[in-house]
Design an enzyme around this catalytic site. Structure first.
Site, short mmCIF file in Angstrom:
data_model
loop_
_atom_site.label_atom_id
_atom_site.label_comp_id
_atom_site.label_asym_id
_atom_site.label_seq_id
_atom_site.Cartn_x
_atom_site.Cartn_y
_atom_site.Cartn_z
N PRO A 1 0.41 7.09 -3.76
CA PRO A 1 0.86 5.71 -3.97
C PRO A 1 1.40 5.41 -5.37
O PRO A 1 1.92 4.31 -5.60
CB PRO A 1 -0.39 4.87 -3.67
CG PRO A 1 -1.53 5.80 -3.83
CD PRO A 1 -1.03 7.17 -3.51
N LYS B 1 6.13 4.01 -3.08
CA LYS B 1 7.27 4.29 -2.19
C LYS B 1 6.94 4.29 -0.70
O LYS B 1 7.85 4.27 0.13
CB LYS B 1 7.88 5.67 -2.53
CG LYS B 1 8.52 5.74 -3.89
CD LYS B 1 9.80 4.94 -3.93
CE LYS B 1 10.34 4.78 -5.32
NZ LYS B 1 10.74 3.43 -5.66
N HIS C 1 9.49 -8.85 -10.42
CA HIS C 1 9.20 -8.20 -11.71
C HIS C 1 10.42 -7.44 -12.19
O HIS C 1 10.97 -6.62 -11.47
CB HIS C 1 8.04 -7.21 -11.56
CG HIS C 1 6.71 -7.86 -11.39
ND1 HIS C 1 5.53 -7.20 -11.54
CD2 HIS C 1 6.39 -9.15 -11.11
CE1 HIS C 1 4.52 -8.04 -11.34
NE2 HIS C 1 5.02 -9.23 -11.07
N TYR D 1 0.67 0.69 -15.87
CA TYR D 1 0.28 2.04 -15.45
C TYR D 1 -0.33 2.72 -16.67
O TYR D 1 0.39 2.94 -17.66
CB TYR D 1 1.50 2.84 -14.99
CG TYR D 1 2.02 2.44 -13.62
CD1 TYR D 1 1.67 3.16 -12.49
CD2 TYR D 1 2.89 1.36 -13.47
CE1 TYR D 1 2.14 2.83 -11.24
CE2 TYR D 1 3.38 1.01 -12.21
CZ TYR D 1 3.00 1.75 -11.10
OH TYR D 1 3.47 1.40 -9.86
N TYR E 1 12.18 3.87 -9.69
CA TYR E 1 11.13 2.90 -9.36
C TYR E 1 11.68 1.73 -8.54
O TYR E 1 11.06 1.30 -7.56
CB TYR E 1 10.46 2.39 -10.65
CG TYR E 1 9.16 1.67 -10.40
CD1 TYR E 1 8.00 2.39 -10.12
CD2 TYR E 1 9.10 0.29 -10.40
CE1 TYR E 1 6.81 1.73 -9.86
CE2 TYR E 1 7.91 -0.38 -10.14
CZ TYR E 1 6.77 0.35 -9.87
OH TYR E 1 5.60 -0.29 -9.60
C1 LIG Z 1 -5.42 2.97 2.10
C2 LIG Z 1 -3.92 3.04 1.80
C3 LIG Z 1 -3.41 2.46 0.63
C4 LIG Z 1 -2.04 2.51 0.36
N1 LIG Z 1 -1.53 1.96 -0.79
C5 LIG Z 1 -0.20 2.01 -1.05
C6 LIG Z 1 0.36 1.45 -2.20
O1 LIG Z 1 -0.35 0.91 -3.06
N2 LIG Z 1 1.72 1.51 -2.37
C7 LIG Z 1 2.55 2.09 -1.41
O2 LIG Z 1 3.79 2.09 -1.53
N3 LIG Z 1 2.04 2.64 -0.31
C8 LIG Z 1 0.70 2.60 -0.11
N4 LIG Z 1 0.20 3.14 1.01
C9 LIG Z 1 1.16 3.68 1.93
C10 LIG Z 1 1.79 2.59 2.81
O3 LIG Z 1 0.83 1.61 3.10
C11 LIG Z 1 2.33 3.27 4.03
O4 LIG Z 1 3.35 4.15 3.60
C12 LIG Z 1 2.88 2.32 5.09
O5 LIG Z 1 1.82 1.62 5.70
C13 LIG Z 1 3.68 3.08 6.14
O6 LIG Z 1 4.02 2.23 7.19
P1 LIG Z 1 4.12 2.77 8.68
O7 LIG Z 1 4.58 1.62 9.50
O8 LIG Z 1 4.89 4.02 8.69
O9 LIG Z 1 2.64 3.21 9.07
P2 LIG Z 1 1.28 2.37 9.18
O10 LIG Z 1 1.31 1.20 8.27
O11 LIG Z 1 0.19 3.36 9.03
O12 LIG Z 1 1.31 1.80 10.64
C14 LIG Z 1 1.05 2.62 11.77
C15 LIG Z 1 0.52 1.76 12.89
O13 LIG Z 1 0.33 2.57 14.05
C16 LIG Z 1 -0.93 2.27 14.63
N5 LIG Z 1 -1.35 3.44 15.40
C17 LIG Z 1 -1.89 4.60 14.92
N6 LIG Z 1 -2.15 5.44 15.93
C18 LIG Z 1 -1.77 4.82 17.07
C19 LIG Z 1 -1.80 5.18 18.45
N7 LIG Z 1 -2.25 6.39 18.84
N8 LIG Z 1 -1.33 4.31 19.35
C20 LIG Z 1 -0.85 3.10 18.96
N9 LIG Z 1 -0.82 2.69 17.67
C21 LIG Z 1 -1.27 3.55 16.74
C22 LIG Z 1 -1.83 1.93 13.46
O14 LIG Z 1 -2.94 1.14 13.82
C23 LIG Z 1 -0.85 1.16 12.57
O15 LIG Z 1 -0.85 -0.22 12.85
C24 LIG Z 1 -1.16 3.13 1.28
C25 LIG Z 1 -1.69 3.70 2.45
C26 LIG Z 1 -3.05 3.67 2.71
C27 LIG Z 1 -3.60 4.34 3.97
#
Ligand SMILES: Cc1cc2nc3c(=O)[nH]c(=O)nc-3n(C[C@H](O)[C@H](O)[C@H](O)COP(=O)(O)OP(=O)(O)OC[C@H]3O[C@@H](n4cnc5c(N)ncnc54)[C@H](O)[C@@H]3O)c2cc1C
Length: 390
Positions: free
Chosen positions: A293, A297, A72, A201, A385
């Protein structure tokens, strides 16, 4: 069991880090408490900055994204009954974002890592971190009813906001910054062609709405809702009627309805801990910071963190330098706070605030009018963005 880097969590941060390290010849083990299907099916973010796209290509996992992702070059801001295009490409000298679901990124990273026989242990429980401030930290966990201990040189806490890593750091070693917002998003996936090729948006008197997409036949749509709403409060009819009220224009085609196949309510939180390190534990992604969200980011920040961490660990193992590891937190936090500000600003500009007596509404309209009428303001929005340089 011993490895060089124990990675807690198989989200975007942990998985990308396991690939970055493998490319540098550094061993790691990923410990994930959910099963593979759950992790691969978790619907979350979908907007990838160019830096994230570039990293996935560097890691050799970008092939499906290049085929199925939607590039996009602009998006729309809608308010007061009018839609205005923000031409990111023109305003930033060639920038763009790619729409590709987070769960697809996660599937690609897992498949590629397992093809390399990289160890990912799913369905571990009772993960506990030990000896973080010593020379030889360890992770104890259970899997298949058995207790295990994994010793390592470093631990990467990539286990998201609710994970165990951050809470393993002694109270007092971290400073926490937090803002909770007084609303949530109800998000759906529907078998419906997106009404626009680009994201819309919308700021509306009934609240925020967003038209996004995952493919030419699947729409991703959000409406702002009260914080205490439950998913059962929202029938399909109510969801579509709110989406139409907030997104349709008097002189254009309405958004397309279709069967809803995924739905959820997400509360918002701006959250940062400083520093993102304690001894030999390094926090990355949502374990260290979250953003609302609206600015898209969250996942991009998670990937940006592990790019920094991967390079710092490579310098440690290959050149014996730990200056990059020592600078890890400060390096990441500069980008994190920029993204926190941008996400807060987008959120504040586009949502109705329940306690507003009308003053904030007027400020928001003024902010939106300025953004779409000033090239400098639009360029600032566009460059944030698409994502600032690594
Ligand atoms: C419902 C929701 C919607 C979202 N929508 C958007 C969006 O539209 N746009 C955007 O940019 N961001 C969005 N986000 C944010 C984005 O998805 C996160 O910033 C991103 O997933 C971060 O990645 P991460 O790897 O840091 O953490 P996560 O993706 O949370 O991964 C963490 C992993 O650790 C695992 N874990 C947790 N605790 C333990 C433990 N004790 N032992 C072992 N494993 C464990 C979990 O199961 C998971 O697989 C959203 C978040 C949520 C919750």
């Amino acid at each position: 069991m011993h490895t060089q880097v124990a990675i807690i969590g198989a989200g975007p941060a942990g998985l990308a880090l396991s690939h970055l390290l493998a490319r540098q010849g550094i061993e790691s083990v990923v410990l994930e408490h959910r099963d593979r299907a759950y992790v691969e099916g978790r619907v979350r973010a979908g907007v990838l900055e160019q830096g994230t796209v570039d990293l996935l290509h560097e890691l050799g996992v970008g092939e499906r994204m290049a085929r199925e992702g939607l590039v996009h070059r602009g998006f729309h801001l809608q308010f007061a009954g009018e839609r205005h295009r923000v031409d990111m490409h023109e305003l930033t000298g060639g920038g763009a974002i790619t729409v590709y679901g987070q769960q697809e990124v996660v599937k690609d990273l897992i498949a590629a890592r397992l093809r390399q026989n990289g160890p990912i242990r799913f369905e571990v429980s009772d993960v506990a971190l030990h000896g973080l401030d010593g020379e030889r930290p360890a992770v104890r966990f259970r899997q298949g009813g058995e207790a295990h201990e994994l010793t390592c040189d470093y631990i990467a806490g990539c286990d998201g906001f609710h994970g165990v890593s951050r809470s393993s750091i002694p109270a007092g070693a971290l400073r926490t910054y937090q803002k909770i917002y007084p609303f949530a998003w109800l998000g759906i996936l529907a078998h419906a062609a997106p009404a626009s090729d680009e994201l819309i948006y919308a700021y509306h008197e009934r609240g925020f709405a967003l038209q996004s997409m995952r493919s030419p036949t699947v729409s991703r749509l959000y409406v702002q809702c009260p914080l205490d709403d439950r998913i059962e409060d929202w029938s399909d009819d109510r969801i579509w009627s709110e989406l139409h009220a907030r997104l349709d224009l008097a002189d254009g085609p309405p958004i397309n309805d279709g069967p809803i196949f995924e739905r959820g309510i997400t509360a918002f939180r701006s959250f940062v801990v400083e520093p993102m390190q304690f001894g030999r534990l390094f926090l990355a992604g949502d374990a260290a910071h979250t953003v609302p969200p609206t600015g898209a980011k969250g996942m991009n920040l998670a990937i940006a963190d592990v790019r920094v961490l991967g390079a710092a660990l490579a310098a440690r193992y290959h050149e014996g330098r730990d200056d990059l590891l020592q600078a890890y937190s400060a390096t990441c936090l500069r980008r994190v706070w920029r993204a926190e500000h941008f996400s807060w600003s987008m959120t504040s500009m586009l949502h109705r605030f329940p306690d507003d007596d009308g003053f904030q509404h007027q400020l928001q309209l003024a902010h939106l009018r300025y953004t779409v009428s000033s090239r400098a303001a639009a360029a600032s929005l566009a460059e944030n963005y698409i994502g600032l340089a690594p």
